[in-house]
Write an enzyme that holds these catalytic residues in place. Structure first.
Site, PDB file in Angstrom:
ATOM      1  N   GLY A 173      12.029   1.344  -2.158  1.00  0.00           N
ATOM      2  CA  GLY A 173      10.596   1.192  -2.437  1.00  0.00           C
ATOM      3  C   GLY A 173      10.092  -0.229  -2.288  1.00  0.00           C
ATOM      4  NE  ARG A 230      -0.117   7.205   6.061  1.00  0.00           N
ATOM      5  CZ  ARG A 230       0.517   6.056   6.134  1.00  0.00           C
ATOM      6  NH1 ARG A 230       1.309   5.827   7.134  1.00  0.00           N
ATOM      7  NH2 ARG A 230       0.395   5.149   5.190  1.00  0.00           N
ATOM      8  CG  ASP A 299       5.045   8.684  10.165  1.00  0.00           C
ATOM      9  OD1 ASP A 299       5.425   9.082  11.279  1.00  0.00           O
ATOM     10  OD2 ASP A 299       5.633   7.783   9.535  1.00  0.00           O
TER      11      ASP A 299
END
Ligand code: AMP
Ligand code: MG
Length: 542
Positions: A173, A230, A299
């Protein structure tokens, strides 16, 4: 839930109203901040509200629950502000004093979430290198909320590198500081070039290390986007048969980015058409300055028509159309020259998602979708050709002028010509041959290839009829002198990773903010890399 939402909105509105007044509050005290953060609802009216707290709106969070996962960023040990984009902060109506203060840094590093922000990790899926991946999502980013800029447009404020989310799929992350400063530099340079792009509001170092091939310093980018929707966001719902969610998302996108579609007889067909048109404009703008996105997975293609996700991006030095930079792109799927084809492929995936909205009859829907996709090719060509023609100083996109421009590209490829240097050199040449031609000639392996082309060019210039200074001026406005060449972006990233040194970043941000102006004191930034500086592969940038 609804009660909380209206309390949040109220607090935001109060702050926004206050922002309209020129204030000289200076840097807020932390007690002052606390006062703001604990109040909500009507009491805010009478409270001493710090007007500099970003007045977040949270329209994305109001979409159905399965559009994302709500959670807060994970705090970091010792955040420091590396750079703040003051001009952008002002465009967004955000208080610079507040942003550089304790509370601002706490927000930018994810250590404290302002009261009216409701962070969310957005869900999306995508086709990566042509392969379907049913769930991606923000694995290292969080949308803090949206703010309304000075022109009244909603803009996303996102933290990238803010800690794990339910979409992290085993990732940490986090972001290394290298890709953070690279994206900051790249996206701000693109904005200055006039190319639609997400922006960088701030970069922060976290005071923590992240484990990559070796431990490296962590960083967080505060990214600003028209939105982060997206193609992959549509795919996430469409491919699991959630037609209602596709419609909700399409309505959200129409309202946010393409409001004129709602007046059309077939709003969703109009939506697809407009997204396709903006994508054609975007890709032609990229290619006109030698930009290679590097990882045009569905994406990573924004519905708004902005450049999104600066991972393994790069700029051509030598004009070699088949250049792909991404380390993992062995087959050159995302090479410079293939970008329009890939954009079209990605739009086909979007069209598939929208089919149920295009018509009740599946055959008619398919027909509509297909005819809209066919338009992409001609839209792209006309956009790209008019840019090319302008780059060589001609006003009309006639077949002869287009042929002249594409002939130049062929010769550049054959002669290993540096793209940016050549077009900039051309923009200084006169209609009559002069000594100055040498600056362009010497860029060709075989200079007589240039001579041959230049003869035809001068015939076209004569037919075009502009005077030299008018034409040169116009050419200099479309042929940048300065682009963030890969070796320069690498230098900035290396200094950040190895020494937490941001001097190169600061200097280059200044230079690349005026890409179309001569800056003789920075002429060294115009130069292509020395052989040992060439960056052949760029990395995904996590
Ligand atoms: P990108 O290559 O940046 O477009 O990312 C592709 C996917 O991988 C997205 O779902 C990202 O959120 C996810 N991702 C990339 N880096 C990390 C990371 N360090 N931790 C968790 N997820 C990540
Ligand atoms: Mg991405």
């Amino acid at each position: 839930m609804e009660r909380l939402a209206s309390a949040g909105r109220f607090l935001c509105l109060t702050a926004q109203t206050a922002l309209a007044f020129p204030t000289a509050l200076g840097r807020p005290t932390s007690a002052h901040d606390r006062a703001v953060l604990v109040f909500s609802g009507f009491r805010t009216l009478n409270a001493k509200v710090n007007p500099m707290i970003p007045p977040f709106e949270n329209s994305y969070v109001r979409l159905p629950e399965n559009f994302g996962a709500r959670l807060n960023p994970t705090p970091v040990a010792n955040p420091r502000l590396i750079v703040l984009n003051v001009a952008l902060a002002e465009e967004l109506g955000l208080g610079v004093d507040w942003l550089i203060g304790e509370s601002g840094l706490a927000m930018l590093s994810g250590n404290k979430v302002p009261e009216c922000a409701e962070p969310i990790a957005q869900a999306y899926a995508g086709h990566q290198f042509g392969q379907w991946v049913p769930q991606l999502g923000d694995g290292r980013a969080l949308l803090l909320g949206e703010v309304r800029d000075r022109r009244g447009r909603l803009r996303d404020i996102q933290l990238k590198g803010s800690g794990p989310t339910p979409f992290s799929r085993g990732g940490d992350g986090r972001s290394s500081i290298g890709p953070v400063v690279r994206e900051y530099l790249g996206s701000e340079a693109m904005a200055a070039l006039g190319i639609p792009t997400t922006r960088a509001l701030a970069a922060v170092s976290t005071g923590e290390t992240v484990q990559r091939e070796q431990p490296v310093p962590g960083g967080i980018l505060c990214r600003v986007a028209a939105s982060h929707v997206r193609i992959g966001t549509f795919e996430f719902f469409a491919r699991s048969g959630k037609d209602d969610d596709v419609r909700t998302l399409a309505d959200f996108v129409i309202q946010r980015h393409y409001p004129s579609c709602s007046d059309q007889e077939r709003p969703y067909a109009a939506l697809l058409e407009q997204i396709s048109r903006r994508t054609a404009q975007l890709v032609s703008a990229w290619m006109s300055v030698g930009f290679v996105h590097g990882v045009m997975n569905t994406d990573n293609l924004a519905i708004s028509g902005e450049t999104l996700d600066y991972g393994p991006f790069g700029f051509l030095d030598t004009f070699a159309p088949d250049t792909a930079f991404s380390y993992i792109d062995r087959r050159g799927r995302y090479a410079w020259s293939r970008q329009p084809m890939i954009a079209n492929w990605n739009l086909a995936r979007l069209a598939e998602c929208l089919l149920p909205l295009l018509d009740d009859d599946p055959n008619t829907a398919l027909e509509t979708g297909n005819s809209l996709l066919t338009e992409f090719q001609s839209n792209f060509e006309s956009e790209f050709h008019s840019r090319l023609v302008a780059k060589i100083g001609l006003t009309e996109s006639s077949p002869t002028n287009i042929e002249l421009a594409t002939d130049l590209l062929d010769r550049m490829a054959d002669n290993q010509v540096d793209m940016t240097l050549l077009f900039r050199a051309l923009s200084h040449l006169n209609a009559r041959p002069s000594e100055q031609d040498a600056t362009a000639r010497k860029l060709f392996n075989q200079p007589d290839s240039f001579d041959h082309w230049a003869k035809n060019w001068r015939t076209a210039l004569a037919a075009d009829g502009q005077d030299d200074s008018q034409r040169q001026h116009a050419m200099q406005a479309v042929n940048p002198a300065f682009i963030p060449r890969n070796h320069l972006a690498q230098r900035v990233a290396d200094a950040a990773v190895n020494d937490l040194d941001f001097a190169a970043l600061h200097e280059m941000l200044k230079v690349f903010s005026r890409p179309y102006e001569e800056q003789p004191e920075y002429a060294h930034y115009q130069q292509p890399p020395q052989p040992d500086e060439v960056v052949a592969n760029t990395f995904c940038g996590t």
